[in-house]
Scaffold this motif. Structure first.
Motif, PDB file in Angstrom:
ATOM      1  N   SER A   3       0.841  -1.191   0.000  1.00  0.00           N
ATOM      2  CA  SER A   3       0.000   0.000   0.000  1.00  0.00           C
ATOM      3  C   SER A   3       0.883   1.251   0.000  1.00  0.00           C
ATOM      4  N   PRO A   4       0.341   2.357  -0.476  1.00  0.00           N
ATOM      5  CA  PRO A   4       1.104   3.609  -0.446  1.00  0.00           C
ATOM      6  C   PRO A   4       1.519   3.994   0.981  1.00  0.00           C
ATOM      7  N   ARG A   5       0.647   3.704   1.947  1.00  0.00           N
ATOM      8  CA  ARG A   5       0.978   4.026   3.346  1.00  0.00           C
ATOM      9  C   ARG A   5       2.201   3.226   3.795  1.00  0.00           C
ATOM     10  N   LEU A   6       2.230   1.919   3.483  1.00  0.00           N
ATOM     11  CA  LEU A   6       3.365   1.089   3.891  1.00  0.00           C
ATOM     12  C   LEU A   6       4.638   1.538   3.183  1.00  0.00           C
ATOM     13  N   ILE A   7       4.529   1.875   1.922  1.00  0.00           N
ATOM     14  CA  ILE A   7       5.693   2.364   1.178  1.00  0.00           C
ATOM     15  C   ILE A   7       6.232   3.637   1.830  1.00  0.00           C
ATOM     16  N   SER A   8       5.330   4.513   2.242  1.00  0.00           N
ATOM     17  CA  SER A   8       5.730   5.749   2.911  1.00  0.00           C
ATOM     18  C   SER A   8       6.414   5.460   4.240  1.00  0.00           C
ATOM     19  N   VAL A   9       5.860   4.537   5.019  1.00  0.00           N
ATOM     20  CA  VAL A   9       6.452   4.176   6.309  1.00  0.00           C
ATOM     21  C   VAL A   9       7.847   3.583   6.102  1.00  0.00           C
ATOM     22  N   LYS A  55       8.541   5.748  16.850  1.00  0.00           N
ATOM     23  CA  LYS A  55       7.659   6.898  16.608  1.00  0.00           C
ATOM     24  C   LYS A  55       7.009   6.806  15.230  1.00  0.00           C
ATOM     25  N   ILE A  56       7.782   6.415  14.234  1.00  0.00           N
ATOM     26  CA  ILE A  56       7.235   6.256  12.884  1.00  0.00           C
ATOM     27  C   ILE A  56       6.137   5.202  12.885  1.00  0.00           C
ATOM     28  N   MET A  57       6.400   4.079  13.554  1.00  0.00           N
ATOM     29  CA  MET A  57       5.402   3.005  13.618  1.00  0.00           C
ATOM     30  C   MET A  57       4.157   3.449  14.382  1.00  0.00           C
ATOM     31  N   SER A  58       4.339   4.182  15.466  1.00  0.00           N
ATOM     32  CA  SER A  58       3.191   4.686  16.235  1.00  0.00           C
ATOM     33  C   SER A  58       2.337   5.630  15.395  1.00  0.00           C
ATOM     34  N   ASP A  59       2.998   6.490  14.651  1.00  0.00           N
ATOM     35  CA  ASP A  59       2.266   7.411  13.774  1.00  0.00           C
ATOM     36  C   ASP A  59       1.508   6.648  12.689  1.00  0.00           C
ATOM     37  N   ALA A  60       2.122   5.600  12.161  1.00  0.00           N
ATOM     38  CA  ALA A  60       1.460   4.800  11.127  1.00  0.00           C
ATOM     39  C   ALA A  60       0.239   4.085  11.705  1.00  0.00           C
ATOM     40  N   ARG A  61       0.378   3.551  12.909  1.00  0.00           N
ATOM     41  CA  ARG A  61      -0.768   2.894  13.555  1.00  0.00           C
ATOM     42  C   ARG A  61      -1.886   3.893  13.831  1.00  0.00           C
ATOM     43  N   ALA A  62      -1.502   5.093  14.265  1.00  0.00           N
ATOM     44  CA  ALA A  62      -2.498   6.138  14.513  1.00  0.00           C
ATOM     45  C   ALA A  62      -3.230   6.511  13.228  1.00  0.00           C
ATOM     46  N   ASP A  76      -6.824  -4.743   9.353  1.00  0.00           N
ATOM     47  CA  ASP A  76      -6.027  -5.854   9.860  1.00  0.00           C
ATOM     48  C   ASP A  76      -4.829  -6.127   8.958  1.00  0.00           C
ATOM     49  N   ARG A  77      -5.042  -6.073   7.656  1.00  0.00           N
ATOM     50  CA  ARG A  77      -3.945  -6.281   6.708  1.00  0.00           C
ATOM     51  C   ARG A  77      -2.897  -5.175   6.853  1.00  0.00           C
ATOM     52  N   ALA A  78      -3.352  -3.952   7.068  1.00  0.00           N
ATOM     53  CA  ALA A  78      -2.413  -2.837   7.257  1.00  0.00           C
ATOM     54  C   ALA A  78      -1.591  -3.038   8.529  1.00  0.00           C
ATOM     55  N   TYR A  79      -2.240  -3.476   9.598  1.00  0.00           N
ATOM     56  CA  TYR A  79      -1.508  -3.749  10.841  1.00  0.00           C
ATOM     57  C   TYR A  79      -0.489  -4.874  10.655  1.00  0.00           C
ATOM     58  N   ARG A  80      -0.869  -5.926   9.957  1.00  0.00           N
ATOM     59  CA  ARG A  80       0.069  -7.031   9.708  1.00  0.00           C
ATOM     60  C   ARG A  80       1.272  -6.549   8.894  1.00  0.00           C
ATOM     61  N   SER A  81       1.010  -5.712   7.910  1.00  0.00           N
ATOM     62  CA  SER A  81       2.110  -5.167   7.102  1.00  0.00           C
ATOM     63  C   SER A  81       3.047  -4.324   7.965  1.00  0.00           C
ATOM     64  N   LEU A  82       2.470  -3.516   8.842  1.00  0.00           N
ATOM     65  CA  LEU A  82       3.293  -2.703   9.732  1.00  0.00           C
ATOM     66  C   LEU A  82       4.095  -3.573  10.690  1.00  0.00           C
ATOM     67  N   ASP A  83       3.474  -4.623  11.199  1.00  0.00           N
ATOM     68  CA  ASP A  83       4.189  -5.529  12.098  1.00  0.00           C
ATOM     69  C   ASP A  83       5.376  -6.169  11.388  1.00  0.00           C
ATOM     70  N   PHE A  84       5.168  -6.572  10.138  1.00  0.00           N
ATOM     71  CA  PHE A  84       6.264  -7.154   9.361  1.00  0.00           C
ATOM     72  C   PHE A  84       7.377  -6.124   9.166  1.00  0.00           C
ATOM     73  N   ALA A  85       7.003  -4.903   8.805  1.00  0.00           N
ATOM     74  CA  ALA A  85       7.997  -3.849   8.592  1.00  0.00           C
ATOM     75  C   ALA A  85       8.749  -3.557   9.889  1.00  0.00           C
ATOM     76  N   MET A  86       8.029  -3.546  10.986  1.00  0.00           N
ATOM     77  CA  MET A  86       8.662  -3.265  12.268  1.00  0.00           C
ATOM     78  C   MET A  86       9.690  -4.342  12.606  1.00  0.00           C
ATOM     79  N   LYS A  87       9.337  -5.605  12.415  1.00  0.00           N
ATOM     80  CA  LYS A  87      10.288  -6.685  12.691  1.00  0.00           C
ATOM     81  C   LYS A  87      11.511  -6.566  11.795  1.00  0.00           C
ATOM     82  N   MET A  88      11.290  -6.230  10.549  1.00  0.00           N
ATOM     83  CA  MET A  88      12.384  -6.122   9.600  1.00  0.00           C
ATOM     84  C   MET A  88      13.334  -4.980   9.976  1.00  0.00           C
TER      85      MET A  88
END
Length: 96
Positions: A3-9, A55-62, A76-88
Motif C-alpha cells: 500500500s502507499p501508506r506502507l511504502i511511505s512508512v 515513533k514512525i510506527m506509532s504514527d502509522a498505527r495512529a 487488519d492487513r495494514a496492521y500485519r504489514s506494519l508488524d512485518f515492517a517493524m520486525k524487519m
C-alpha cells in the motif's frame, strides 16, 4: 503489492536509518573522539534510532486508527504489514 501508506512508512524508516548511519560514519571518522566517547555516542545513537523507528510506527498505527470507515479486513492487513515492517527494521543492524 504494498500500500502507499506502507511504502511511505518504509521510506521514512530507511531515511531515518541512513541519517543515523551517516552520523555513525562521521563519529568513526573523527580521530579526535576518544574510543570511550565514541562508544557512548554509538549507544546514544542506537537508542535514538530505535526511538525514531518506534515513533514512525506509532504514527502509522495512529493513521490506520484514524480511518474508521475502512473495512476491518483492510485495517487488519495494514496492521500485519506494519508488524512485518517493524520486525524487519527493528532487527536490522547493518547499514543500508
Amino acid at each position: 503489492m504494498m500500500s502507499p501508506r506502507l511504502i511511505s512508512v518504509l521510506g521514512s524508516m530507511a531515511a531515518v536509518e541512513r541519517m543515523f548511519w551517516k552520523l555513525r560514519k562521521l563519529i568513526d571518522g573523527d580521530s579526535s573522539i576518544s574510543p570511550e566517547v565514541r562508544e557512548m555516542l554509538h549507544v546514544i545513537l542506537d537508542a535514538k534510532l530505535l526511538s525514531a523507528k518506534d515513533k514512525i510506527m506509532s504514527d502509522a498505527r495512529a493513521a490506520i486508527d484514524a480511518t474508521p470507515g475502512s473495512p476491518q479486513a483492510v485495517r487488519d492487513r495494514a496492521y500485519r504489514s506494519l508488524d512485518f515492517a517493524m520486525k524487519m527494521f527493528m532487527t536490522r543492524t547493518a547499514p543500508p
